[in-house]
Scaffold this motif. Structure first.
Motif, PDB file in Angstrom:
ATOM      1  N   THR A 100     -21.224 -42.409 -47.978  1.00 46.31           N
ATOM      2  CA  THR A 100     -22.280 -43.164 -48.024  1.00 46.31           C
ATOM      3  C   THR A 100     -23.363 -42.766 -48.984  1.00 46.31           C
ATOM      4  O   THR A 100     -23.962 -41.583 -48.624  1.00 46.31           O
ATOM      5  N   THR A 156     -26.574 -38.496 -50.118  1.00 45.30           N
ATOM      6  CA  THR A 156     -25.182 -38.814 -50.034  1.00 45.30           C
ATOM      7  C   THR A 156     -24.536 -38.048 -48.800  1.00 45.30           C
ATOM      8  O   THR A 156     -24.512 -37.187 -48.624  1.00 45.30           O
ATOM      9  N   GLU A 203     -31.148 -48.683 -49.772  1.00 44.12           N
ATOM     10  CA  GLU A 203     -30.061 -49.578 -50.225  1.00 44.12           C
ATOM     11  C   GLU A 203     -28.806 -48.285 -49.717  1.00 44.12           C
ATOM     12  O   GLU A 203     -29.185 -47.272 -49.879  1.00 44.12           O
ATOM     13  N   HIS A 204     -27.842 -49.107 -49.735  1.00 44.37           N
ATOM     14  CA  HIS A 204     -26.544 -48.207 -49.342  1.00 44.37           C
ATOM     15  C   HIS A 204     -25.353 -48.611 -49.654  1.00 44.37           C
ATOM     16  O   HIS A 204     -24.942 -49.926 -50.341  1.00 44.37           O
ATOM     17  N   ASP A 205     -24.243 -47.647 -50.168  1.00 44.15           N
ATOM     18  CA  ASP A 205     -23.072 -48.085 -50.588  1.00 44.15           C
ATOM     19  C   ASP A 205     -21.870 -47.213 -49.936  1.00 44.15           C
ATOM     20  O   ASP A 205     -22.039 -45.842 -50.266  1.00 44.15           O
ATOM     21  N   SER A 206     -21.077 -47.691 -48.957  1.00 46.47           N
ATOM     22  CA  SER A 206     -20.163 -46.922 -48.524  1.00 46.47           C
ATOM     23  C   SER A 206     -18.841 -47.142 -48.851  1.00 46.47           C
ATOM     24  O   SER A 206     -18.451 -48.221 -49.208  1.00 46.47           O
ATOM     25  N   ARG A 207     -17.872 -46.061 -48.952  1.00 44.55           N
ATOM     26  CA  ARG A 207     -16.805 -46.322 -49.399  1.00 44.55           C
ATOM     27  C   ARG A 207     -15.818 -45.244 -48.873  1.00 44.55           C
ATOM     28  O   ARG A 207     -16.204 -43.865 -48.616  1.00 44.55           O
ATOM     29  N   GLU A 251     -23.551 -48.528 -41.815  1.00 50.09           N
ATOM     30  CA  GLU A 251     -24.387 -49.284 -41.933  1.00 50.09           C
ATOM     31  C   GLU A 251     -24.182 -50.813 -41.107  1.00 50.09           C
ATOM     32  O   GLU A 251     -24.996 -51.777 -41.182  1.00 50.09           O
ATOM     33  N   ASP A 252     -23.003 -50.796 -40.606  1.00 46.08           N
ATOM     34  CA  ASP A 252     -22.528 -51.940 -40.177  1.00 46.08           C
ATOM     35  C   ASP A 252     -22.383 -52.382 -38.679  1.00 46.08           C
ATOM     36  O   ASP A 252     -21.919 -53.316 -38.131  1.00 46.08           O
ATOM     37  N   TRP A 260     -18.100 -47.683 -40.516  1.00 48.49           N
ATOM     38  CA  TRP A 260     -19.078 -48.035 -41.539  1.00 48.49           C
ATOM     39  C   TRP A 260     -20.558 -47.780 -41.000  1.00 48.49           C
ATOM     40  O   TRP A 260     -20.936 -48.480 -40.206  1.00 48.49           O
ATOM     41  N   TYR A 268     -27.121 -43.396 -50.563  1.00 47.91           N
ATOM     42  CA  TYR A 268     -28.420 -44.154 -50.047  1.00 47.91           C
ATOM     43  C   TYR A 268     -29.418 -43.906 -51.041  1.00 47.91           C
ATOM     44  O   TYR A 268     -29.298 -42.813 -51.594  1.00 47.91           O
TER      45      TYR A 268
END
Length: 249
Positions: free
Chosen positions: A136, A151, A109-113, A168-169, A166, A138
């Motif tokens: 990011t 992180t 799972e990931h969250d990028s900002r 993971e994109d 980004w 994870y």
């Protein structure tokens, strides 16, 4: 064990050895506190402390009203010597390679900002505090079980506006392969490994027992001496073997 070793640590060491040797397999029930008291001639407090050590290492779990049982102690091997693998040589995600070797399915799972680098991260990336970075977070899972947190931070003066901004994109996965995609040749990484008590957030995210210990790795990738990514990695203490192969010139 030496004569100076506290009794609870000696008992914990004996049980740990039995678990790691497979004499106490996953799902096996540990001797009760009363049984340990009788076997070793110790108090209930000593027996309780011994079991607490194993709980903290993530080797056993307590089940209310039932007892203490050995967890599935399969260990994931993190092969640091091959972590700079490039595209065309198999999975370019280090975690995907590690889980594949272990015969497990790796997911994350990931969250990028976009954020501004604080003083700590700015120092590691050789940028000014407040410089824009991609952060990011994870959570990695092996066969659906959380097993690693990470992180990562990348300087946006390097990746901003590119196909890999980004993490993971894009088509490329993994720091080295992604940097290759924008013409940045990673040629070195540095890791600093430490052991500490898990934070409450880490206990929750990794489904750890209270008072568990974790391995932490501060990793930074470099290209011709320039830091291009830095990460804080958290691993459950009893679930990983770290393997390093260091060339000698």
């Amino acid at each position: 064990m030496s004569k100076a070793t506290p009794a609870y640590l000696a008992i914990a060491a004996e049980l740990r050895a039995a678990i790691l040797a497979g004499d106490l397999a996953a799902g096996a029930k540990l001797p009760s506190e009363t049984q340990l008291m009788a076997q070793h001639g110790v108090s209930r407090t000593v027996a309780k402390w011994a079991i607490s050590v194993l709980k903290g290492e993530g080797l056993v779990d307590g089940r209310a009203g039932s007892g203490v049982y050995v967890r599935d102690a399969r260990r994931l091997v993190r092969h640091a010597h091959g972590r700079d693998m490039r595209a065309g040589a198999g999975p370019t995600s280090p975690f995907a390679r590690d889980t594949a070797r272990a015969g497990q399915q790796g997911t994350w799972e990931h969250d990028s900002r976009r954020e501004e680098a604080d003083a700590r991260i700015a120092g590691r990336l050789a940028v000014d505090p407040g410089a824009p970075v991609m952060r990011t977070a994870y959570r990695f899972l092996a066969d659906g079980e959380p097993i690693q947190l990470s992180t990562s931070y990348e300087p946006l003066h390097l990746t901003g506006g590119t196909a890999v901004e980004w993490p993971e994109d894009g088509a490329a996965v993994g720091v080295v392969a992604r940097m290759d995609a924008i013409g940045v040749h990673v040629d070195e990484f540095v890791e600093r490994v430490s052991l500490r008590a898990a934070l409450d957030t880490e206990v929750a995210a990794l489904a750890l027992p209270a008072r568990a210990s974790v391995l932490t790795i501060e990793r930074t990738y470099y290209a011709a001496g320039l830091p291009v990514e830095t990460a804080d990695i958290v691993l459950p203490g009893g679930r990983y073997d770290l393997v390093y192969r260091i060339p000698v010139d």
